[in-house]
Design an enzyme around this catalytic site. Structure first.
Site, PDB file in Angstrom:
ATOM      1  N   HIS A 140       4.139  -3.922  -6.495  1.00  0.00           N
ATOM      2  CA  HIS A 140       3.013  -3.885  -7.399  1.00  0.00           C
ATOM      3  C   HIS A 140       2.998  -3.342  -8.963  1.00  0.00           C
ATOM      4  CE1 HIS A 140      -1.433  -3.395  -8.282  1.00  0.00           C
ATOM      5  NE2 HIS A 140      -1.414  -2.227  -8.277  1.00  0.00           N
ATOM      6  N   ARG A 182       3.996   5.864  -8.990  1.00  0.00           N
ATOM      7  CA  ARG A 182       2.927   6.013  -9.930  1.00  0.00           C
ATOM      8  C   ARG A 182       1.846   6.404  -9.201  1.00  0.00           C
ATOM      9  NH1 ARG A 182      -1.259   2.673 -11.053  1.00  0.00           N
ATOM     10  NH2 ARG A 182      -0.367   0.913  -9.839  1.00  0.00           N
ATOM     11  N   HIS A 217       2.488  -1.862  -3.147  1.00  0.00           N
ATOM     12  CA  HIS A 217       1.135  -1.371  -2.757  1.00  0.00           C
ATOM     13  C   HIS A 217       0.850  -1.709  -1.313  1.00  0.00           C
ATOM     14  CE1 HIS A 217      -3.317  -0.962  -2.613  1.00  0.00           C
ATOM     15  NE2 HIS A 217      -3.280  -0.941  -4.147  1.00  0.00           N
ATOM     16  N   ARG A 269       0.978   6.286  -2.035  1.00  0.00           N
ATOM     17  CA  ARG A 269       1.310   4.529  -1.714  1.00  0.00           C
ATOM     18  C   ARG A 269       2.588   4.524  -1.140  1.00  0.00           C
ATOM     19  NH1 ARG A 269      -1.292   1.684  -7.082  1.00  0.00           N
ATOM     20  NH2 ARG A 269      -3.313   1.931  -6.602  1.00  0.00           N
ATOM     21  N   GLU A 313      -9.120   8.167  -5.217  1.00  0.00           N
ATOM     22  CA  GLU A 313      -8.187   7.258  -4.757  1.00  0.00           C
ATOM     23  C   GLU A 313      -7.120   8.125  -4.265  1.00  0.00           C
ATOM     24  OE1 GLU A 313      -9.071   3.051  -7.485  1.00  0.00           O
ATOM     25  OE2 GLU A 313      -6.910   4.125  -7.883  1.00  0.00           O
TER      26      GLU A 313
END
Length: 497
Positions: free
Chosen positions: A329, A364, A228, A270, A111
């Protein structure tokens, strides 16, 4: 006799803390039946763990610190990276069916912003749902846990020593209860639901943060909200999510003409990808996640949750690019704690998304959220087992006013429009004026208090860093600093890292 520990919230952090406190007695309070309303059940990506042969806990720590844009605390990042392997082993012992390779080792996915494939998946995009299901079974079977469902915490009880004596709660009939405890753990999730465009449960409006702030607890970095980049544009509230694992498997972000909207950097952090998607939408080019070549006909079994959400909205992702938009998110800010979950108030603890222990910093790292609930829930339980404090009689506590739903929806829309992916002084000042007017009319509800803390902190941070982007201050300052605030004041403190 051991006094029960009171845990408020039944997502992964609250449930794991409760289980790890055995054999000490626990009272677990949740505003809905177990399994309903917890963001854990919606988590798709998986659990980040450095289990691959080329990977290491130190590499995971470095990636977490890099994603946090200068505000991640090394001790928190290392605690997560070094501790998550044992927690996954414990989950597997409970029957959680993590995907494995031919040798029986955890199968690792990739990811965004991870230097190695290290995401442990469960049936494609079902990690959160199946972990939650397993934990609920274990909690219901645990003799040391008393479950209080359909009971909402509304305020914390102060104690004569300046600490926390428990909570005020309302049951399904609206009756008031005072639940007294020497140790109270908040685990109610974040405040992503305070935004109209969100993948968070609508009830996730920062109740824990507001209750803790009213008691005088420090709140850290409330301006840092992760948007997100690939929420599915269905018009629903909340929006369903298209997991980042799709891009890890090769899906690409394109405009309506099929051109890349990230210059090919689809697995960047992100915040970077979210801004690219936002700008594509603002320009009228549109934004889509194209998984036709990467996943195609395998979508139903590879990503069943995303496939079901798309089909329910009339989108067949096997043959059609998925329309996407950024959405609130995850909230990196929250109640300031150490890495054992202790807040600045004696007898009050916080774990999971409602806590800010320095792990996430300004942004994050993908799939660190479920890992956080497990590692720091266990650490809190271990510290709680040795914590001693008399059980104090509570002092009087008043409950805040309630904001009408239609008014709350207007506030949520304003938060998305003016404190969303891209912020400015003018927009934030406008938002603060609206919050002032709501306060005058309705009083300082929990939602208004949280919105005020987020907005004031975003105004105060005249730079761009991680999930906080100011178009009028696009650069980051040389020194990374935390924002620490409570309802009465706000001050800047130099970060530990």
């Amino acid at each position: 006799m051991t006094t029960p520990t009171l845990i408020i919230g039944a997502g992964i952090a609250g449930l794991w803390t409760a289980l790890k406190l055995a054999p000490q007695p626990v009272i677990l309070v949740t505003g809905a039946p177990l399994g309903e309303g917890a963001a854990t059940g919606w988590a798709q990506g998986g659990v980040a763990v450095s289990a691959g042969r080329e990977d290491s806990a130190e590499a995971h720590t470095r990636d977490t610190i890099a994603a946090g844009a200068g505000l991640t605390r090394r001790d928190a990042a290392h605690a997560l990276a070094a501790g998550i392997g044992a927690e996954i082993d414990a989950l597997r012992g409970l029957g959680v069916p993590f995907e494995t390779d031919a040798a029986g080792e955890l199968a690792m996915g990739l990811e965004a912003a991870h230097s190695h494939p290290r995401i442990a998946h469960i049936k494609g995009d079902q990690a959160g749902a199946l972990i939650l299901e397993t934990l609920i079974r274990a909690v219901r079977a645990a003799g040391h846990i008393t479950i209080r469902e359909n009971m909402w915490a509304t305020a914390l009880l102060p104690s004569a020593d300046g600490g926390c004596a428990g909570v005020v709660a309302r049951d399904a009939y609206g009756r008031r209860h005072e639940l007294i405890a020497a140790q109270t753990v908040l685990a109610t999730g974040g405040y992503g639901g305070l935004f109209a465009d969100t993948t968070s449960p609508r009830g996730a409006t920062g109740q824990a943060m507001a209750m803790a702030a009213r008691l005088g607890a420090e709140i850290r970095n409330p301006e840092f909200v992760q948007f997100h980049p690939t929420a599915i544009r269905t018009g629903s509230d909340p929006l369903p999510l298209a997991t980042e694992a799709l891009r890890g498997d090769g899906a690409v972000l394109v405009d309506r003409d099929g051109h890349s909207i990230t210059a090919g950097q689809d697995l960047a952090a992100r915040d970077i990808v979210a801004r690219a998607v936002h700008r594509a939408l603002q320009s009228g080019r549109g934004a889509f996640l194209d998984a036709r070549d990467a996943v195609g006909a395998h979508f139903p079994e590879a990503f069943p949750g995303v496939f079901a959400a798309c089909m329910a909205a009339g989108i067949d992702p096997r043959t059609t690019p998925i329309p996407i938009a950024p959405a609130a998110h995850y909230t990196m800010g929250g109640i300031a704690t150490d890495i054992e979950g202790r807040t600045t108030i004696d007898g009050l603890w916080a774990v999971g998304e409602c806590a800010c222990n320095g792990l996430h910093g300004a942004n994050r790292l993908a799939s660190n959220s479920l890992a956080e609930g497990l590692v720091f829930g266990h650490r809190a339980a271990r510290a709680l087992r040795s914590a001693t404090r008399p059980r104090f009689a509570p002092l009087p506590a008043s409950e805040p006013p309630v904001l009408p739903r239609i008014v709350l929806n207007g506030l949520r829309r304003a938060m998305s429009d003016l404190a969303g992916v891209i912020r400015s002084e003018a927009g934030l000042a406008d938002l603060l004026s609206r919050i002032d007017r709501l306060t005058t009319r309705f009083g300082e509800t929990n939602e208004i208090l949280v919105a005020r803390m987020v907005t004031e902190a975003a105004l105060d941070r005249t730079e761009s860093r991680g999930g906080h982007y100011r178009e009028d201050y696009p650069q980051s300052r040389a020194q990374a600093i935390d924002t620490v605030c409570n309802p009465a004041h706000m001050e800047r403190l130099v970060a530990a890292e």
